[in-house]
Design a protein around this motif. Structure first.
Motif, PDB file in Angstrom:
ATOM      1  N   VAL A 905       0.856  -1.196   0.000  1.00 55.42           N
ATOM      2  CA  VAL A 905       0.000   0.000   0.000  1.00 55.42           C
ATOM      3  C   VAL A 905       0.892   1.245   0.000  1.00 55.42           C
ATOM      4  N   GLN A 906       1.935   1.232   0.835  1.00 55.23           N
ATOM      5  CA  GLN A 906       2.825   2.402   0.915  1.00 55.23           C
ATOM      6  C   GLN A 906       3.482   2.690  -0.432  1.00 55.23           C
ATOM      7  N   GLU A 907       3.926   1.586  -1.101  1.00 61.13           N
ATOM      8  CA  GLU A 907       4.574   1.756  -2.413  1.00 61.13           C
ATOM      9  C   GLU A 907       3.612   2.413  -3.394  1.00 61.13           C
ATOM     10  N   THR A 908       2.348   1.891  -3.413  1.00 62.01           N
ATOM     11  CA  THR A 908       1.327   2.420  -4.331  1.00 62.01           C
ATOM     12  C   THR A 908       1.130   3.913  -4.096  1.00 62.01           C
ATOM     13  N   LEU A 909       1.007   4.285  -2.817  1.00 63.21           N
ATOM     14  CA  LEU A 909       0.736   5.688  -2.490  1.00 63.21           C
ATOM     15  C   LEU A 909       1.911   6.572  -2.929  1.00 63.21           C
ATOM     16  N   LYS A 910       3.122   6.033  -2.741  1.00 63.47           N
ATOM     17  CA  LYS A 910       4.312   6.806  -3.100  1.00 63.47           C
ATOM     18  C   LYS A 910       4.313   7.067  -4.608  1.00 63.47           C
ATOM     19  N   THR A 911       4.046   5.996  -5.372  1.00 68.64           N
ATOM     20  CA  THR A 911       4.033   6.120  -6.842  1.00 68.64           C
ATOM     21  C   THR A 911       3.003   7.158  -7.261  1.00 68.64           C
ATOM     22  N   LEU A 912       1.798   7.057  -6.657  1.00 67.14           N
ATOM     23  CA  LEU A 912       0.715   7.977  -7.037  1.00 67.14           C
ATOM     24  C   LEU A 912       1.124   9.428  -6.741  1.00 67.14           C
ATOM     25  N   MET A 913       1.697   9.643  -5.545  1.00 68.09           N
ATOM     26  CA  MET A 913       2.071  11.009  -5.171  1.00 68.09           C
ATOM     27  C   MET A 913       3.091  11.588  -6.165  1.00 68.09           C
ATOM     28  N   ASN A 914       4.024  10.731  -6.596  1.00 68.80           N
ATOM     29  CA  ASN A 914       5.013  11.197  -7.580  1.00 68.80           C
ATOM     30  C   ASN A 914       4.339  11.551  -8.899  1.00 68.80           C
ATOM     31  N   ALA A 915       3.325  10.723  -9.254  1.00 66.57           N
ATOM     32  CA  ALA A 915       2.672  10.931 -10.561  1.00 66.57           C
ATOM     33  C   ALA A 915       1.854  12.221 -10.576  1.00 66.57           C
ATOM     34  N   VAL A 916       1.241  12.576  -9.418  1.00 63.35           N
ATOM     35  CA  VAL A 916       0.322  13.732  -9.433  1.00 63.35           C
ATOM     36  C   VAL A 916       0.990  15.044  -9.037  1.00 63.35           C
ATOM     37  N   SER A 917       2.276  14.990  -8.640  1.00 60.87           N
ATOM     38  CA  SER A 917       2.923  16.253  -8.242  1.00 60.87           C
ATOM     39  C   SER A 917       3.353  17.021  -9.491  1.00 60.87           C
ATOM     40  N   PRO A 918       3.332  18.337  -9.509  1.00 65.43           N
ATOM     41  CA  PRO A 918       2.673  19.192  -8.498  1.00 65.43           C
ATOM     42  C   PRO A 918       1.164  19.177  -8.685  1.00 65.43           C
ATOM     43  N   LEU A 919       0.420  19.507  -7.601  1.00 69.37           N
ATOM     44  CA  LEU A 919      -1.042  19.353  -7.609  1.00 69.37           C
ATOM     45  C   LEU A 919      -1.731  20.351  -8.532  1.00 69.37           C
ATOM     46  N   LYS A 920      -1.045  21.428  -8.911  1.00 73.75           N
ATOM     47  CA  LYS A 920      -1.688  22.429  -9.776  1.00 73.75           C
ATOM     48  C   LYS A 920      -1.727  21.935 -11.231  1.00 73.75           C
ATOM     49  N   SER A 921      -0.870  20.955 -11.514  1.00 79.25           N
ATOM     50  CA  SER A 921      -0.764  20.511 -12.921  1.00 79.25           C
ATOM     51  C   SER A 921      -1.912  19.580 -13.285  1.00 79.25           C
ATOM     52  N   ILE A 922      -1.923  19.175 -14.559  1.00 82.58           N
ATOM     53  CA  ILE A 922      -2.934  18.217 -15.019  1.00 82.58           C
ATOM     54  C   ILE A 922      -2.216  16.898 -15.236  1.00 82.58           C
ATOM     55  N   VAL A 923      -2.824  15.811 -14.745  1.00 83.01           N
ATOM     56  CA  VAL A 923      -2.172  14.497 -14.811  1.00 83.01           C
ATOM     57  C   VAL A 923      -2.431  13.898 -16.194  1.00 83.01           C
ATOM     58  N   ALA A 924      -1.363  13.557 -16.890  1.00 81.45           N
ATOM     59  CA  ALA A 924      -1.533  12.923 -18.205  1.00 81.45           C
ATOM     60  C   ALA A 924      -1.917  11.464 -17.993  1.00 81.45           C
ATOM     61  N   PHE A1102      -8.108  15.828  -9.980  1.00 77.31           N
ATOM     62  CA  PHE A1102      -8.802  14.673 -10.586  1.00 77.31           C
ATOM     63  C   PHE A1102      -9.864  15.156 -11.582  1.00 77.31           C
ATOM     64  N   ILE A1103     -10.665  16.178 -11.164  1.00 73.95           N
ATOM     65  CA  ILE A1103     -11.731  16.687 -12.044  1.00 73.95           C
ATOM     66  C   ILE A1103     -11.108  17.299 -13.301  1.00 73.95           C
ATOM     67  N   ARG A1104     -10.091  18.145 -13.095  1.00 73.01           N
ATOM     68  CA  ARG A1104      -9.482  18.824 -14.251  1.00 73.01           C
ATOM     69  C   ARG A1104      -8.862  17.808 -15.210  1.00 73.01           C
ATOM     70  N   SER A1105      -8.139  16.844 -14.651  1.00 77.54           N
ATOM     71  CA  SER A1105      -7.434  15.875 -15.505  1.00 77.54           C
ATOM     72  C   SER A1105      -8.423  15.024 -16.292  1.00 77.54           C
ATOM     73  N   THR A1106      -9.501  14.576 -15.612  1.00 83.70           N
ATOM     74  CA  THR A1106     -10.464  13.702 -16.302  1.00 83.70           C
ATOM     75  C   THR A1106     -11.198  14.483 -17.395  1.00 83.70           C
ATOM     76  N   VAL A1107     -11.595  15.721 -17.047  1.00 81.84           N
ATOM     77  CA  VAL A1107     -12.301  16.542 -18.058  1.00 81.84           C
ATOM     78  C   VAL A1107     -11.370  16.781 -19.264  1.00 81.84           C
ATOM     79  N   GLU A1108     -10.125  17.072 -18.965  1.00 85.68           N
ATOM     80  CA  GLU A1108      -9.117  17.304 -20.018  1.00 85.68           C
ATOM     81  C   GLU A1108      -9.030  16.088 -20.945  1.00 85.68           C
ATOM     82  N   GLN A1109      -8.998  14.897 -20.309  1.00 89.58           N
ATOM     83  CA  GLN A1109      -8.871  13.659 -21.097  1.00 89.58           C
ATOM     84  C   GLN A1109     -10.099  13.470 -21.983  1.00 89.58           C
ATOM     85  N   CYS A1110     -11.298  13.772 -21.432  1.00 86.82           N
ATOM     86  CA  CYS A1110     -12.542  13.628 -22.214  1.00 86.82           C
ATOM     87  C   CYS A1110     -12.519  14.565 -23.426  1.00 86.82           C
ATOM     88  N   VAL A1111     -12.076  15.780 -23.156  1.00 86.82           N
ATOM     89  CA  VAL A1111     -12.061  16.775 -24.240  1.00 86.82           C
ATOM     90  C   VAL A1111     -11.099  16.316 -25.334  1.00 86.82           C
TER      91      VAL A1111
END
Length: 1159
Positions: A905-924, A1102-1111
């Motif tokens: 679980v810790q590994e998963t959370l670490k990976t996710l945090m790396n993927a979503v940083s910084p929080l202002k950005s949009i996750v590809a 999450f909202i911004r990234s998902t909407v971005e992907q839909c668009v």
């Protein structure tokens, strides 16, 4: 020689202090014996299973290391042990101090005897002290009290219980390591003797002598004390009982002392035939049941069974012919005395002249009466006769037959004797206080009469046909002077002289033929009458009062009187005015306090107050117990009145036809109500006839007694109604909650109405009493229920709601809840369980998920308000707070266990945090990243969801309760509501101002204002449960991201409905939206606000990234998860009452504004 008890006599003061201390120790032991924590008895199975491993008896001392290591190996046992220590250390320490004082007492006594032998007290030896009257009394008492202490400990605090308490104290207290601790000696002295006070239990061999010999005492001292008690009348009591047949009663106190002290030298009981014969012939020729201290009774036939010499000596007394003779003698005395006493008590019979002329006769009547009462009460008592002992049973049956025993007649004799004694004492006190004034008045009157006669014979006064006679004139003048010269302080000489003057006046009348003149005769007769009155008055001595005090002692019945309670109550019920006679009996019982308090008072000991308070308190409790029949009878009549008023009597309409008048008159039922009401007011009158009385040192006010009695009865009945009314069957469909609340509401309303009806007839404040007592019952039950969640529990004796005079009854729990408030709370939680129901926020209603039927709504809370009042709702709210705290604590420990200790679980959370940083950005490639993280942590969400939903559900209930409380507060007491709101706003404004400018005032730490107003605001519902901080928390890694993942993991289970908002997709996989939102919100509120910031930022991303992907993929509709996340943000802002820009910081406002139009 200096007086033995004088301040400067060290020898006397030392032994006086020891004896005074002994009486105080016994009172403390008796007081504590009522507070033994039940767990130390280990009586029931539950206690044995729970505490069996942490409560040890003296077997612990054989291998303490083994016991302790066993505890240390199990953390849950250690935890229980620590909790047990916190809850019981205070009371265990108090017991230990009492046990320690017993040991200290005997050490002090032994030291005193050594000092006497070594000549520390100059000119004093054991022999000289025993020759002094006070000295021998004190030495005998010192040894006797030690024996009584040991017997009281064994009778009231069982051996095993004592051992467990001592071991607990040894384990829990720091004192065991100190050098001056005499723990070992105390344990040796008080280890279990094997004695049990249960009826029918066998007596251990060599008991109590082996117990008495655990601390050795100087043998010479013991034998000299026994010698004194055998030969002397150490208290000079025989003078108060001149008749030979009263001798054993006169020496009863001494007999009790001898009985106890003989166990210190058991050889006398076993083999000294002659000594035992002498003792029995002197002290026990006609009695064998004795009272040894404050009503503790002993039957010698049973107690002396194992001792050969004692048993043989007692055989003469226990011979059936002797038993028969004594019983029939006392039966005759009882009948004779009762007739006399009833004659004396007739209205107007006891006049001053009659009393003064018949003092010996009246005192003899009192002696006979009291001796008969004593003998019959002791020898017919159930407590003194072991039902398994055939011989004792036979003797007792013989007494009952021959004395024609009837408890009612004996009780009537006791009542009448007490009343007679009381009247006599009052008359004597009155006469003593007026004695000198009256004597001077009679002297003046007599002397003036003589002067007037002298004037008559001078020939100056015109009295018809009296010739001048200078001799008589001079003689009368002389007599007048003689009368004036009588001296009040020298009563003997004055008495003799008065008798001579009376004779002289009789002679002058005969010799000088003065009979022929009626007026002169009248003057002479008047003067003789005054002189007679002077003799009577000079004979009023305080000794009579002292003798009456000695004769009237009722200390032997301190415990036996309880067997007459039923008779007393029955007689009060039949005739309430009986209370006045009972008052005299209670005052007679209060004389028993003189025995333990005399020495404490002489020694000027600070224990005087606590000991007299204990015994007076016991007596007042007994008085309350007896008089409780009055409120009980009142309530029985009240129930009938309620029944008539609610079922039989019809309300009269404002307009009615003339011919219907008879139907509405209902004369029969109205007459019944009037009759019952009259009976109630008669009861009130009865108790109020008992004037304010000083019982010991406690002032008993009958009006207060009546009010307390009414409160006690009310509490008993209301508590029982609440207990019985709120028991639910969890399998019932639909729930029994509403019907039971309605039924209970009707019962409570009945009580309330009847109380309102009765208050004027009883002259009490009905509404005040009703509110105080009902709130006390509910608060006490809430406190007991919350004890389950507390480590340091609030014991009954610490509770501010429990009272000794008006106790709130405890009932055995019927399920996991301790009280009715717990059952009510758990039933509400059961029927609004988010797994079974869904809560529709706009309607404040819960619906069943499968059938879509309504389960309950906010009406439930107004029903609780009707039934249990504001206190009930407030109590429920407090209990929910405790439950939320418990849930949050469980949640934190779960978080530690399943998240922070799980590597994957810790590994998963670490990976996710790396993927979503910084929080202002949009996750590809957001979908893949989010859903792979959810998939890897799938196993932790079930427990997580359950915890969050429970907290959310309880928060919804708290909101509903606050709503209902606020609504009813504004409705019923608008001024209070307005005042509270304004004060609250003003305070908050002041506090905010202080934080902006610290020079402005702020409530200091010791100021309880904020704490106190919170209680008011919560009771009036002026608070937001969602803003409450329930627990203190530490920093938790990954906390925001875990909550974010949890939320998006739940979104697929929900769907959006235009009318209802978010609802569950499949009832098989239940999730309810409002508890989910509120649970998460509450959880985040417990941590630093930056966690919330981060959590909201993750949702926004999450909202911004998902909407971005839909668009980018040209998908026209908005994904359901995004809708869910947006609705969460919307609800979050709505519940926390935050400005909307908090959410808009993370999500563009056009998405917020438009997303509903797309749906």
């Amino acid at each position: 020689m200096v007086d033995f008890l004088a301040e400067n006599n060290l020898c006397g003061q030392a032994i006086l202090r020891i004896v005074s201390c002994g009486n105080a120790i016994i009172a403390e032991l008796l007081r504590l014996s009522e507070f033994i924590p039940a767990v130390f008895r280990l009586k029931d199975r539950a206690d044995q299973q729970k505490y069996g491993d942490i409560i040890f008896d003296f077997s612990y001392f054989k291998g303490p290391e083994l016991c302790e290591s066993k505890l240390e190996s199990k953390p849950e046992l250690q935890d229980l042990d620590e909790e047990f220590r916190e809850n019981n250390i205070e009371i265990v320490t108090r017991f230990y101090l009492a046990f320690q004082s017993v040991h200290k007492y005997i050490v002090d006594l032994n030291r005193y005897l050594d000092d006497l032998n070594e000549g520390v007290y100059i000119q004093q030896t054991l022999e000289t002290v025993l020759l002094n009257e006070d000295g021998k009394q004190l030495l005998c008492e010192a040894l006797y009290l030690y024996g009584v202490m040991l017997l009281v400990i064994d009778q009231k605090i069982e051996g095993e219980t004592r051992e467990r308490m001592l071991v607990s104290y040894y384990r829990y207290s720091a004192a065991r390591s100190s050098a001056d601790s005499n723990m070992d000696d105390i344990c040796k002295l008080l280890r279990s003797t094997g004695y049990s006070s249960q009826p029918g239990a066998k007596r251990p061999p060599n008991y109590p002598e082996s117990y008495f010999q655990r601390v050795p005492i100087n043998e010479t001292f013991i034998s000299m004390v026994i010698g004194r008690l055998r030969s002397d009348d150490i208290y000079n009591q025989v003078s108060a009982y001149p008749l030979p047949e009263h001798r054993s009663t006169a020496l009863a106190n001494q007999a009790a002392m001898l009985y106890v002290i003989l166990y210190f030298e058991p050889s006398i009981l076993h083999t000294h035939q002659a000594k035992m014969r002498e003792i029995v012939d002197k002290y026990f020729p006609d009695n064998w049941v004795i009272s040894i201290y404050m009503g503790i009774t002993v039957n010698l036939a049973d107690a002396w069974e194992p001792y050969k010499a004692a048993k043989t000596a007692l055989n003469n007394t226990l011979d059936l012919s002797n038993v028969r003779e004594q019983a029939s003698r006392y039966a005759t005395v009882r009948e004779r005395v009762h007739a006399q006493v009833q004659q004396f008590l007739k209205e107007g019979y006891l006049r001053e002249e009659l009393v003064l002329d018949n003092i010996p006769r009246l005192l003899n009547c009192l002696r006979d009466g009291n001796v008969a009462i004593r003998w019959l009460m002791l020898h017919t008592a159930d407590s003194a006769c072991d039902p398994n002992n055939k011989r004792l049973r036979q003797i007792k049956d013989q007494i009952l037959t021959d004395s024609r025993y009837n408890p009612k007649i004996l009780f009537q004799l006791l009542l009448d004797t007490a009343q007679f004694e009381f009247i006599l004492k009052e008359m004597f006190k009155q006469m003593l206080s007026e004695k000198q004034a009256k004597w001077e008045h009679y002297k003046k009157e007599g002397s003036e009469r003589m002067m007037e006669l002298a004037d008559v014979f001078s020939g100056v006064k015109p009295l018809t046909r009296v010739e001048k006679n200078e001799n008589l004139q001079a003689w009368f003048r002389e007599i007048s002077k003689q009368i004036l010269s009588l001296n009040y302080d020298d009563s003997t000489a004055a008495g003799r002289k008065t008798v001579q003057l009376i004779q002289a006046l009789e002679e002058v009348q005969e010799f000088h033929q003065l009979e022929s003149n009626l007026q002169v005769c009248q003057f002479l007769a008047d003067t003789r009458k005054f002189l007679h009155q002077m003799i009577r008055t000079i004979n009023i001595k305080e000794e009579v009062l002292i003798t009456m005090q000695i004769i009237g002692d009722l200390s032997f019945a301190w415990q036996l009187i309880d067997s007459f309670t039923a008779i007393m109550q029955e007689s009060i019920r039949v005739s309430p005015s009986m209370v006045t006679k009972l008052r005299a009996t209670f005052l007679k019982l209060a004389s028993a306090l003189d025995l333990p308090l005399l020495r404490i008072n002489q020694a000027n000991s600070p224990d005087l107050l606590s000991v007299s308070q204990y015994y007076s308190g016991e007596l007042v409790s007994y008085v309350r117990k007896v008089l409780q029949i009055i409120p009980e009878s009142m309530f029985t009549s009240l129930l009938k009145i309620i029944k008539l008023q609610t079922h039989d009597i019809i309300e009269v309409p404002t307009r009615l036809d003339k011919d219907k008048l008879r139907d509405y008159a209902q004369l029969g039922p109205r007459y019944e109500v009037a009759k019952l009401t009259h009976a109630i007011s008669i009861f009130t009158e009865g108790i109020l006839m008992m004037k304010t009385t000083l019982v010991g040192i406690i002032k008993v006010d009958p009006k207060q007694l009546l009010e307390d009695g009414i409160r006690k009865e009310l509490v008993k009945r209301v508590a029982f109604a609440l207990h019985r009314g709120l028991i639910f069957n969890p399998r019932a469909k639909p729930s029994e909650l509403m019907p039971k609340l309605k039924e209970l509401g009707a019962t409570m309303d009945g009580f309330h109405r009847s109380f309102e009806y009765i208050q004027d007839y009883v002259n009490i404040y009905g509404l005040k009493i009703w509110q105080e007592e009902v709130s006390r019952i509910i608060n006490y039950n809430v406190e007991q229920e919350c004890n389950n969640f507390l480590r340091t529990k609030i014991q009954d004796w610490q509770s501010m709601y429990q009272s000794t005079h008006i106790p709130i009854p405890k009932f055995t729990p019927v399920d996991e809840s301790v009280t009715f408030i717990g059952r009510l709370c758990r039933e509400i939680l059961r029927i609004t369980d988010p797994k079974m129901t869904c809560h529709i926020d706009q309607l404040n209603t819960w619906y069943d998920m499968k059938t879509h039927q309504e389960v309950t709504s906010s009406r439930l809370f107004s029903e609780i308000q009707n039934t249990l009042g504001t206190f009930g709702l407030n109590g429920l709210d407090r209990l929910l707070c405790f439950m939320i705290v418990k849930e949050l604590q469980n949640f934190l420990s779960m978080f530690q266990k399943i998240i922070l200790r799980d590597r994957t679980v810790q590994e998963t959370l670490k990976t996710l945090m790396n993927a979503v940083s910084p929080l202002k950005s949009i996750v590809a490639n957001s979908n893949k990243i989010y859903f792979s993280a959810i998939a890897k942590t799938q196993k932790i969400w079930t427990a997580y969801l359950e915890a969050i939903m429970k907290v959310g559900q309880m928060q919804i209930l708290r909101q509903q309760i606050a709503n209902e409380l606020n609504y009813s507060c504004r409705f019923d007491s608008k001024h209070l509501a307005a005042a509270l709101e304004n004060l609250n706003k003003a305070l908050l404004a002041d506090i905010e101002a202080h934080y902006q400018d610290p020079s402005l005032p702020y409530p200091k730490e010791d100021n309880t204002l904020l704490y106190e107003i919170t209680a008011y605001l919560e009771a009036a519902g002026i608070h937001n449960p969602l803003n409450k901080i329930y627990i203190t928390t530490k920093r938790l890694p990954y906390f925001p991201v875990v909550n974010f993942l949890f939320l998006i993991a739940q979104l697929p289970k929900l769907q959006y409905n235009k009318n209802l908002g978010m609802v569950c997709r499949k009832p098989a996989d239940p999730v309810d939206w409002p508890p989910l939102v509120l649970g998460l919100l509450t959880l985040l509120k417990q941590f630093h606000s930056r966690y919330t910031e981060q959590f909201l930022a993750l949702i926004g991303q999450f909202i911004r990234s998902t909407v971005e992907q839909c668009v980018s993929q040209k998908i026209p509709e908005m994904p359901a998860d995004v809708v869910g996340a947006l609705l969460f943000l919307e609800d979050y802002v709505r519940y926390t009452k935050l400005p909307r820009r908090v959410a808009e910081a993370h999500v563009p406002n056009f998405i917020f504004d438009e997303f509903r139009t797309v749906l």
